[in-house]
Design an enzyme around this catalytic site. Structure first.
Site, short mmCIF file in Angstrom:
data_model
loop_
_atom_site.label_atom_id
_atom_site.label_comp_id
_atom_site.label_asym_id
_atom_site.label_seq_id
_atom_site.Cartn_x
_atom_site.Cartn_y
_atom_site.Cartn_z
N CYS A 251 -33.10 0.69 3.21
CA CYS A 251 -32.72 -0.08 1.94
C CYS A 251 -31.76 -1.17 2.46
O CYS A 251 -31.98 -2.32 1.91
CB CYS A 251 -31.99 0.64 1.09
SG CYS A 251 -30.53 1.30 1.57
N ARG B 140 -32.72 -2.83 5.83
CA ARG B 140 -33.03 -3.37 6.81
C ARG B 140 -34.69 -3.08 7.14
O ARG B 140 -35.03 -2.05 6.79
CB ARG B 140 -32.27 -3.43 8.11
CG ARG B 140 -32.34 -1.84 8.79
CD ARG B 140 -31.65 -2.06 10.09
NE ARG B 140 -30.04 -2.08 9.89
CZ ARG B 140 -29.48 -3.16 10.28
NH1 ARG B 140 -30.27 -4.04 11.05
NH2 ARG B 140 -28.21 -3.06 10.04
N SER C 233 -24.30 -1.51 10.48
CA SER C 233 -24.60 -0.99 8.82
C SER C 233 -23.82 -1.77 8.06
O SER C 233 -22.81 -2.44 8.17
CB SER C 233 -24.28 0.39 9.00
OG SER C 233 -25.09 1.20 9.76
N PHE D 263 -24.10 6.59 9.68
CA PHE D 263 -25.01 7.20 10.45
C PHE D 263 -26.36 7.39 10.02
O PHE D 263 -27.07 7.91 10.65
CB PHE D 263 -24.44 8.04 11.11
CG PHE D 263 -23.45 7.89 12.42
CD1 PHE D 263 -23.72 7.20 13.52
CD2 PHE D 263 -21.90 7.83 12.00
CE1 PHE D 263 -22.87 6.76 14.43
CE2 PHE D 263 -21.41 7.53 13.00
CZ PHE D 263 -21.64 7.13 14.17
N GLY E 53 -34.23 10.01 -9.96
CA GLY E 53 -34.59 9.94 -8.52
C GLY E 53 -33.72 10.60 -7.68
O GLY E 53 -32.49 10.76 -7.49
N THR E 54 -34.38 11.59 -6.80
CA THR E 54 -33.55 12.77 -6.18
C THR E 54 -33.93 12.65 -4.49
O THR E 54 -34.22 13.68 -3.72
CB THR E 54 -33.63 14.13 -6.51
OG1 THR E 54 -35.07 14.26 -6.85
CG2 THR E 54 -33.13 14.40 -8.07
N GLY F 109 -29.96 9.77 -3.65
CA GLY F 109 -29.85 10.21 -5.09
C GLY F 109 -29.29 11.86 -4.77
O GLY F 109 -28.26 12.12 -5.53
#
Length: 418
Positions: free
Chosen positions: A58, A60, A113, A119, A193-194, A198
């Protein structure tokens, strides 16, 4: 700084874009799912790219690979996504050889990050390498580099507190809810959304909100039931989405679709609703903002939440960087050795040929010539000579390329491998 090549005409590049310069909308245009990654690897193989690794999260999208020019990699990415080369160049970065190696270490250890010390990215690198290997696009260089980055990541996790405390996108979203919503334990929360984010959000919600009014909806009901079972939560069918949104006070959207899954039409405007969109590309339509009672917060805003945990983590950055330098140094040492191994092997072959010719000559010339002893002595001398050359090439004061060229000229060596 020397250039690090694995093949004579190609350099190692990292090309990509991240949250630093590209917003969620732009990142969404360049995001890659697994079939797209496989397709890029296949195309790269066709055009002669020597080794390629692709990662897309989400935050990069990046390609690491060998090419004559980085544009070959940029074109592969743009051809497979909804973004154009022009859009990419506005927000992109391109690193070459040593800088590309350093960049992967920084990314893989959580130093680059959006939330320091997150991580999650290392599992993406592992998966990316697995896909490359499956498509026969993972050469020994990429394998060694990925393993070194994984090793650095493990050491940082074990030897520092860079990832201490609960800080992640999932935690940031729950922190936002706790800071902005009163009487959280009485509110109806709907999680749509899992996937990984999620699941983590759900876990953090249960842990920190003391709320049992949490409902889960996922396109595949079984996945939602797996998570709900752990925490005794309610599961509803995908078809009930509109009804459940009407009941909700808080809606968390963590779907992985390429197009929005929640639009203005699904929302009942008479009731206040807080929506957190944790998806890239955005999975909640911007038209939702037109509704007076709705507050929409996207992942990028949540990721800017800095707290004591992050401040504490920053203290461990120098220690993490020292670990990276150590592991990277070992990797570069291996790379240099790999670079001159063909010359040393060819030298060994040449000396062995000389030895065999000389022993053959002396056997015919000298009566009672002890061939076995001559072999032993010659082999030891050859080993000492090649070791001397190898040590010379490893020295930091030496220009490796010039020395390799000289050795090849002096001994008239023919190299049989790259």
């Amino acid at each position: 700084m020397r250039d690090y090549h694995i093949s004579k005409h190609n350099s190692f590049y990292a090309v990509g874009l991240s949250y630093k310069k590209a917003d969620a909308e732009v990142r969404g245009k360049f995001s890659l799912d697994v079939p797209a990654i496989d397709h890029i690897l296949g195309k790269a193989k066709e055009i002669g790219v020597d080794g390629l690794l692709a990662i897309s999260t989400c935050n990069r999208t990046e390609l690491y690979g060998f090419a004559q020019h980085p544009y070959q990699l940029i074109k592969l990415l743009c051809d497979e996504t909804n973004g154009t080369v022009e859009e990419f160049q506005e927000v992109a970065y391109v690193y070459k050889n040593h800088d590309a190696i350093s960049h992967m270490f920084k990314v893989g250890t959580g130093l680059d990050s959006q939330i320091l010390g997150d991580f999650e990215i290392i599992s993406q690198i592992k998966q990316g390498f697995y896909r490359s290997k499956k498509q026969d696009m993972a050469n020994p260089f990429l394998e060694r580099l990925c393993n070194s980055v994984i090793q650095a990541s493990k050491r940082i996790k074990n030897e520092t507190e860079l990832s201490s405390g609960a800080t992640s996108v999932a935690f940031a979203s729950v922190k936002y809810i706790l800071d902005n919503v009163d009487d959280i334990s009485k509110k109806n929360i709907l999680l749509f959304g899992t996937g990984k984010i999620g699941r983590n959000t759900c876990e953090n919600l249960v842990k920190h909100s003391n709320n049992s009014h949490i409902t889960l909806i996922n396109r595949t009901r079984e996945k939602a039931e797996d998570i709900a079972g752990k925490f005794q939560l309610t599961v509803k069918d995908y078809g009930d989405l509109q009804t459940e949104i009407r009941k909700a006070d808080i809606l968390v959207v963590a779907t992985g679709a390429q197009l929005p899954t929640v639009s203005k039409a699904l929302i009942y405007p008479k009731k206040p609703l807080l929506i957190l969109d944790l998806s890239v590309p955005k999975n909640v339509s911007d038209d939702v903002k037109e509704l007076d009672n709705v507050t929409l917060v996207h992942l990028d805003e949540l990721s800017q939440i800095t707290d004591e945990t992050l401040a504490k983590r920053k203290e461990y950055v120098p220690k993490a960087e020292a670990i990276i330098e150590k592991v990277k140094k070992d990797f570069l040492k291996w790379l240099e050795t790999r670079k001159f191994a063909p010359v040393i092997n060819a030298l060994k072959d040449k000396l062995n040929t000389m030895k065999a010719e000389e022993i053959d000559f002396q056997t015919k010339k000298i009566e009672g010539f002890d061939q076995i002893q001559a072999e032993i002595i010659s082999d030891r001398i050859i080993q000492k000579i090649t070791k001397q050359f190898a040590n010379h090439l490893k020295s930091n004061e030496v220009d490796t390329d010039d020395s390799l060229e000289l050795i090849q000229k002096v001994f008239q060596l023919e190299l049989h491998s790259k």
